[in-house]
Design a protein around this motif. Structure first.
Motif, PDB file in Angstrom:
ATOM      1  N   VAL A 387       0.839  -1.209   0.000  1.00  0.00           N
ATOM      2  CA  VAL A 387       0.000   0.000   0.000  1.00  0.00           C
ATOM      3  C   VAL A 387       0.873   1.259   0.000  1.00  0.00           C
ATOM      4  O   VAL A 387       0.600   2.223  -0.727  1.00  0.00           O
ATOM      5  N   VAL A 388       1.940   1.247   0.795  1.00  0.00           N
ATOM      6  CA  VAL A 388       2.854   2.389   0.857  1.00  0.00           C
ATOM      7  C   VAL A 388       3.460   2.659  -0.513  1.00  0.00           C
ATOM      8  O   VAL A 388       3.499   3.807  -0.989  1.00  0.00           O
ATOM      9  N   VAL A 389       3.946   1.609  -1.176  1.00  0.00           N
ATOM     10  CA  VAL A 389       4.608   1.764  -2.472  1.00  0.00           C
ATOM     11  C   VAL A 389       3.629   2.229  -3.541  1.00  0.00           C
ATOM     12  O   VAL A 389       3.886   3.199  -4.271  1.00  0.00           O
ATOM     13  N   VAL A 390       2.494   1.553  -3.645  1.00  0.00           N
ATOM     14  CA  VAL A 390       1.519   1.874  -4.693  1.00  0.00           C
ATOM     15  C   VAL A 390       0.951   3.276  -4.491  1.00  0.00           C
ATOM     16  O   VAL A 390       0.788   4.038  -5.461  1.00  0.00           O
ATOM     17  N   SER A 391       0.641   3.647  -3.259  1.00  0.00           N
ATOM     18  CA  SER A 391       0.031   4.962  -3.010  1.00  0.00           C
ATOM     19  C   SER A 391       0.974   6.099  -3.381  1.00  0.00           C
ATOM     20  O   SER A 391       0.538   7.117  -3.944  1.00  0.00           O
ATOM     21  N   MET A 392       2.274   5.924  -3.126  1.00  0.00           N
ATOM     22  CA  MET A 392       3.212   6.987  -3.470  1.00  0.00           C
ATOM     23  C   MET A 392       3.434   7.084  -4.977  1.00  0.00           C
ATOM     24  O   MET A 392       3.616   8.180  -5.518  1.00  0.00           O
ATOM     25  N   PHE A 393       3.417   5.939  -5.659  1.00  0.00           N
ATOM     26  CA  PHE A 393       3.490   5.990  -7.128  1.00  0.00           C
ATOM     27  C   PHE A 393       2.260   6.700  -7.690  1.00  0.00           C
ATOM     28  O   PHE A 393       2.370   7.561  -8.580  1.00  0.00           O
ATOM     29  N   LEU A 394       1.069   6.369  -7.176  1.00  0.00           N
ATOM     30  CA  LEU A 394      -0.148   7.013  -7.663  1.00  0.00           C
ATOM     31  C   LEU A 394      -0.138   8.507  -7.372  1.00  0.00           C
ATOM     32  O   LEU A 394      -0.600   9.313  -8.192  1.00  0.00           O
ATOM     33  N   PHE A 395       0.396   8.894  -6.205  1.00  0.00           N
ATOM     34  CA  PHE A 395       0.514  10.315  -5.896  1.00  0.00           C
ATOM     35  C   PHE A 395       1.378  11.018  -6.942  1.00  0.00           C
ATOM     36  O   PHE A 395       1.003  12.076  -7.463  1.00  0.00           O
ATOM     37  N   ASN A 396       2.540  10.441  -7.242  1.00  0.00           N
ATOM     38  CA  ASN A 396       3.441  11.078  -8.192  1.00  0.00           C
ATOM     39  C   ASN A 396       2.855  11.095  -9.598  1.00  0.00           C
ATOM     40  O   ASN A 396       3.040  12.057 -10.359  1.00  0.00           O
ATOM     41  N   PHE A 397       2.119  10.050  -9.955  1.00  0.00           N
ATOM     42  CA  PHE A 397       1.450  10.016 -11.262  1.00  0.00           C
ATOM     43  C   PHE A 397       0.377  11.096 -11.371  1.00  0.00           C
ATOM     44  O   PHE A 397       0.008  11.495 -12.476  1.00  0.00           O
ATOM     45  N   SER A 398      -0.131  11.556 -10.224  1.00  0.00           N
ATOM     46  CA  SER A 398      -1.252  12.501 -10.213  1.00  0.00           C
ATOM     47  C   SER A 398      -0.828  13.944  -9.967  1.00  0.00           C
ATOM     48  O   SER A 398      -1.669  14.841  -9.989  1.00  0.00           O
ATOM     49  N   SER A 399       0.445  14.173  -9.721  1.00  0.00           N
ATOM     50  CA  SER A 399       0.912  15.516  -9.389  1.00  0.00           C
ATOM     51  C   SER A 399       1.098  16.359 -10.644  1.00  0.00           C
ATOM     52  O   SER A 399       1.643  15.886 -11.648  1.00  0.00           O
TER      53      SER A 399
END
Length: 544
Positions: A387-399
């Motif tokens: 969850v930690v890894v996926v959520s941070m990737f999704l955050f960066n994809f959305s910035s």
């Protein structure tokens, strides 16, 4: 079980050509093995931390970095002028907020808050005649001046003082936490495998072959937040059967401080915090929730008071008052929109900011997650890590600013990187004896090391966000010209690649010393079995 173990030992000892041991000698053997094993663990962890720390502090923080300057301006303003207003220093940064007629740092304040007492303690020393004379000498020092950018405005006494403080504060706020984080990785992986070499590969790979190295001695908040987050994970996963109230309080404090250091890590704070509360409930210690919440509440109260005084409300952030990046900061929710393919490609494999082009070694985490799941151990921790890894990737994809300005790799992912390295240990455990794995792992590590170091050390600043292919437009030209980031060797008068020679010598000597000490401490283990195997047997029997 202890009696059966004793009978077994009495049968085996004559067969191995050993005199049967008395009960006293057998207890002494177990004590020696335990002490030797603990001593070995401590030695390896300290050696890993020392190597990462040496490589980090050998290269000085970047001059004229607006991101670092924004935090340093706050530190100077509070210590020198007794105010959070950075009006006197605002010309050296573009990362500022304006409230009324005054300017403030628009960064999350956690790193700067730690820098304030550090500079306050250093300031009296800087005002002694000896240090003032040294400052004046550096002002006209050729080797020191050569570390500046050609288009800069030169050296002054105030800039030298600023640089000294930057080096000093960065050491404690970024370099030490990064080194400690590498050691914690090594120690945490003990639950995966007792093999020290395997754990050392993962820990040193994180510290030296990922973008964490580029920011290990920079006054950003990423590495401090990464350390605090992994520290909480370590404290929870390695907690004793009965968790103490102080541990729960420390977890709350660390998670809260990680958030006020880098706001995006809220996406990591949430799953780790829920994991902690789950452990408290599972251990039938629900009252620990109060200690955990109290730790976070203390940090939140101070942070909200700061926001209220400076920006007018407890949840008002500096970014909402930023003067220069208004379009990005007001896009979507705090610059977040839906994930985009452009950002996903840019963050992962593009030459611009691609993490896996810069550090392909991290791709081993993909099969690592699968092997970890099949291993059926640490299942809850598997979910937390995923969850930690996926959520941070999704955050960066959305910035809307996914590239992060001047940067080495996608810097918004830095707090997540230690978690991304954990599954790689399962790959080494499962396939580590196979030649193809060792060869491909070594090649990917070599690529990652050379890529991270070549981009980090090229020129006196991180690659500009106007360079779409920094490898061709930034890295290659600067290395060909011998324009290497300023370092200890530069101050000693060495130029270009030769400035790295002292570091190489220190690393070789340090590695030899590590090996020699490890061999000496291995002697008690070798007396009772190769690699200390009897210790694992005895401990298992005792726990049965």
């Amino acid at each position: 079980m202890k009696r059966l173990s004793s009978e077994r030992d009495q049968r085996l000892e004559p067969a191995l050509g050993m005199e049967p041991l008395s009960s006293h000698d057998r207890v002494r053997r177990v004590t020696i093995l335990k002490n030797a094993s603990f001593s070995q663990e401590r030695l390896h962890a300290l050696a890993i931390a020392a190597i990462v720390l040496l490589c980090s502090v050998y290269f000085f923080p970047r001059w004229a970095d607006p991101n670092q300057n924004s935090r340093l301006d706050m530190v100077f303003a509070v210590v020198e002028d007794g105010t959070f207003q950075i009006d006197k220093y605002v010309a050296n940064t573009v990362d500022y907020a304006k409230v009324g007629d005054h300017y403030y740092s628009d960064k999350a304040p956690g790193a700067a808050f730690l820098g304030i007492p550090l500079y306050a303690g250093l300031r009296p020393l800087l005002e002694t005649p000896l240090i003032e004379a040294l400052t004046k000498r550096l002002e006209s020092h050729e080797a020191f001046a050569s570390t500046l950018r050609a288009e800069g405005s030169g050296v002054s006494a105030q800039k030298v003082r600023f640089a000294i403080v930057q080096v000093y504060v960065s050491f404690f706020v970024s370099a030490l936490p990064t080194a400690a984080l590498a050691a914690l990785l090594f120690l945490w992986l003990r639950v995966v495998t007792p093999q020290a070499w395997l754990r050392a590969v993962v820990a040193l790979g994180y510290g030296l072959a990922t973008p964490a190295f580029a920011y290990a001695n920079a006054f950003y908040g990423h590495q401090l937040a990464a350390f605090l987050l992994f520290l909480t994970f370590y404290l929870l996963t390695r907690a004793p059967a009965r968790i103490g109230a102080m541990r729960a309080l420390l977890v709350g404090l660390a998670l809260g401080y990680a958030f006020i250091t880098e706001y995006p890590v809220a996406l990591m704070v949430a799953p780790i915090g829920l994991y902690g509360m789950y452990l408290f409930w599972k251990r039938r210690q629900p009252m620990l929730w109060l200690w955990f919440i109290a730790g976070g509440a203390v940090v939140a109260a101070g942070w909200m008071a700061y926001n209220t005084v400076i920006f007018g409300g407890p949840l008002e952030l500096g970014y909402s008052r930023s003067e220069l990046w208004t379009e990005q900061h007001h896009t979507g929710f705090m610059s977040l929109t839906a994930p985009t393919l452009d950002a996903a490609w840019g963050v992962t494999f593009s030459p611009f900011r691609g993490l896996f082009l810069l550090s392909p070694w991290l791709l081993w985490a993909l099969p690592g997650f699968v092997l970890w799941w099949r291993n059926r151990t640490l299942a809850v921790e598997w979910w937390v890590t995923l969850v930690v890894v996926v959520s941070m990737f999704l955050f960066n994809f959305s910035s809307s600013m996914w590239w992060g300005g001047f940067a080495v790799g996608p810097r918004y992912l830095l707090p997540m990187l230690p978690f991304l390295t954990l599954p790689i240990a399962f790959v080494l455990v499962a396939w580590g004896e196979r030649l193809w794995l060792r060869t491909s792992m070594a090649l990917s590590l070599l690529w990652s090391f050379m890529a991270v170091w070549s981009m980090t050390l090229a020129e006196q600043a991180f690659p500009s966000d106007t360079l779409r292919n920094p490898w061709v437009e930034h890295v290659l030209p600067n290395w060909v010209a011998g324009n290497i980031a300023r370092n200890v060797g530069t101050v000693l008068g060495l130029e270009g690649v030769w400035s790295l020679a002292p570091l190489l010598v220190m690393l070789v000597l340090g590695t030899v010393a590590w090996r020699w000490l490890a061999m000496r401490r291995h002697a008690p283990l070798a007396r009772f079995g190769e690699g200390g195997q009897p210790l694992i047997e005895i401990e298992t029997e005792k726990s049965s």
